[in-house]
Design an enzyme around this catalytic site. Sequence first.
Site, PDB file in Angstrom:
ATOM      1  N   CYS A   2      -5.170   5.884  -6.153  1.00 22.94           N
ATOM      2  CA  CYS A   2      -5.309   5.229  -7.361  1.00 22.94           C
ATOM      3  C   CYS A   2      -3.875   5.182  -7.911  1.00 22.94           C
ATOM      4  CB  CYS A   2      -6.250   5.961  -8.349  1.00 22.94           C
ATOM      5  SG  CYS A   2      -7.896   6.449  -7.568  1.00 22.94           S
ATOM      6  N   LEU A  49      -8.813   3.095  -6.757  1.00 20.83           N
ATOM      7  CA  LEU A  49      -9.176   2.495  -5.289  1.00 20.83           C
ATOM      8  C   LEU A  49     -10.505   3.634  -4.846  1.00 20.83           C
ATOM      9  CD1 LEU A  49      -8.706   0.406  -3.277  1.00 20.83           C
ATOM     10  CD2 LEU A  49      -7.060   2.532  -2.144  1.00 20.83           C
ATOM     11  N   VAL A  52     -14.014   7.784  -2.032  1.00 27.07           N
ATOM     12  CA  VAL A  52     -14.946   8.894  -2.158  1.00 27.07           C
ATOM     13  C   VAL A  52     -15.936   8.714  -3.282  1.00 27.07           C
ATOM     14  CG1 VAL A  52     -15.240  11.693  -1.985  1.00 27.07           C
ATOM     15  CG2 VAL A  52     -13.376  10.514  -0.881  1.00 27.07           C
ATOM     16  N   VAL A 290       2.644  -3.212  14.328  1.00 30.89           N
ATOM     17  CA  VAL A 290       3.628  -3.885  14.229  1.00 30.89           C
ATOM     18  C   VAL A 290       4.092  -4.280  15.547  1.00 30.89           C
ATOM     19  CG1 VAL A 290       5.897  -4.266  13.288  1.00 30.89           C
ATOM     20  CG2 VAL A 290       3.846  -3.151  11.757  1.00 30.89           C
ATOM     21  N   GLY A 365       0.897   8.811  11.618  1.00 25.25           N
ATOM     22  CA  GLY A 365       1.585   9.626  12.301  1.00 25.25           C
ATOM     23  C   GLY A 365       2.792  10.527  11.402  1.00 25.25           C
TER      24      GLY A 365
END
Length: 662
Positions: A2, A49, A52, A290, A365
């Site tokens: 958010c 956003l 959950v 990418v 990662g």
Amino acid sequence: MCGICGVHSSAAPPDPGQATTMMAHLIHRGPDAGGYYVDDQVVLGHTRLAIVDTDNGLQPMCNEDSLVWVTFNGEIFNHVELREQLRDRGHRFRTRCDTEVIVHAWEEWGPGSFDRFNGQWALALWDRRTEELVLCRDRYGVRPLYYTRDGDQLRFASEITALLAASGAGAELDPAGMDQTLTFWAPLAPTTPFLGVRQVPPGCYLRLVGGRETTSRYWSPGFPEAGPADQASEEEHAGALRESLINAVRLRFERSDVPVGAYLSGGIDSSVTAALIASFTDVEVDTFSVRFDSAEHDEGRYQRLLTDSLGTRHHEVRVSGRDIAEVFPEVVRHAEHPLLRTAPAPMFLLSRLVHECGYKVVVTGEGADEVLAGYDLFLEAKVRQRWGADPDPAARQRAVAGLYPWMTRSPARAPAFAAAFFGRNLDLADPAMSHRPRWDTTAMIKPMLADRMRVESTAADDLIARMPPGSERWEMLGRAQWLEMTTLLPGYILASQGDRMLMANSVEGRFPFLDADVGRLAASLPAEQKIAGLDEKHLLKRAFADLVPREILTRPKQPYRSPDAESFFADGAPDWVGDVTCEAALNRTGVFRPDMVAALLAKARRRDGRGLSNTDNMRVVLVLSTQLLLEQLGGQDARPRRPPTAPVVLDSVLDFRTRSTS
């Protein structure tokens, strides 16, 4: 994930309009909902956003008696376990979302709750009982949190643009912040690139009570003292690391009410996370990569190797230098920092692909190189340590023999280069020996600065003075890791390449290698198992040898990079390059010496941006990004700031004011 913002005023009641102005500039961080809470002292704003408990969870959110309020950006991944503990202590919950856990945890444990959270967050708590505002940021600095003080008011927000919009002020670069950028690649919290704007440091919380501001640390990286390693075997440590990472990945994949994808670079870190998702879930996994037109930067071969092995549904965006040049102004606007590399641009394009595919969350990662010692810098520091301990030329030659054997001009094949590089500033008593080469290289850019922007630099000495008591007894690798986690990780990797490029397209990144339990375990591991000989991330490779193809485990490390100066000059410079670097623009900003910029850009044009030194590439990107930044934020060049991209729709307005606002 958010956007958060707010105002605390110890004099007149705050104006909710300041919050809605800031929210309008944060809508990309939370396009699903918006709301604010206001009382006589505080406004808390939020753009959501929804990930959950998507049907509930509107913010700002309070406890059951409306005395503790929070606006929250991030995820508390262990919220299920914490909720059960709090229920056992009598707390009542209305939702399933992790946000509600925060207010009850504060009621129960106060600041001690932050060390119990396993997640990534920036939050603002307003405790009406004590009239206390608390701003807190996660351990590693995954999520940003900025603030300003203006008389009786403190404003805070997830992004600098929002703060500037609320104040109506332009952005003025801080010479100290620029000096730190040209040492560490980014300012060190609480410093930011701009005068008057501060940031809450990672692992810290700020308390504002009665107009008095204090900052406290609840967490800091720590490492074992040098000496005999613990008695656990390498196999046992690999097993513990494997179990910890499996749990971390499952938490980040399963604790979401929307689909979760995975980034895939072709290196071991993202290969491990993608392989774990594919191996321990029963859903089809979407992976995102990418690709580069430039063979020098492209890792497509290894990406295909893993996607074929795992059977994922794969998506990729192919990026050219022209693509980078076209999107770079937007990248800089979201980064809000001067940049030294174009690498954030492809990450912006990748998150846009994720968004277009309907995803809000990806597992990545990032953080593995910091917590498990994967950077070349750590290998080079180990070689320098050996050189410092043994001046014998033959011993020194043996120390570099296995370093970068794939390079045409590897140190083993270029003894003069090796002597110049590894023999420079070779002081084993220097806590920052590992980082001096990088800092010295970056500092070579400083002569380009105009006189008004140059300061007598104490950045490195100030940082060393901040190292924790007892760190002088750590292994050299532990000190190097602390420096990396304090400088490059929060200021650049997690900010310019991470949060900002993801949230620009309303995508949340989740980072299993920065899980609290993974971090604690990794810090405790023996240095010789993290780097065995010159094999970086040795223990990680051993832990997941059965899940990741051997060709990826044994491939030469290829740091993520993208074309720098050539992106702007190989196919002809876009019009905006001339606009922001003409003499008039440079004189308006007053950041760089126009004569040096002109010479640098002339050189880049002659060569189409190709074949420039590492330092010249950084110089080009720095000049372009800084000039763009000041133009877009209404800085020294006094041009209009870019307006918000969309109006704010208020789904909740919680008005607790008792004093008249007329």
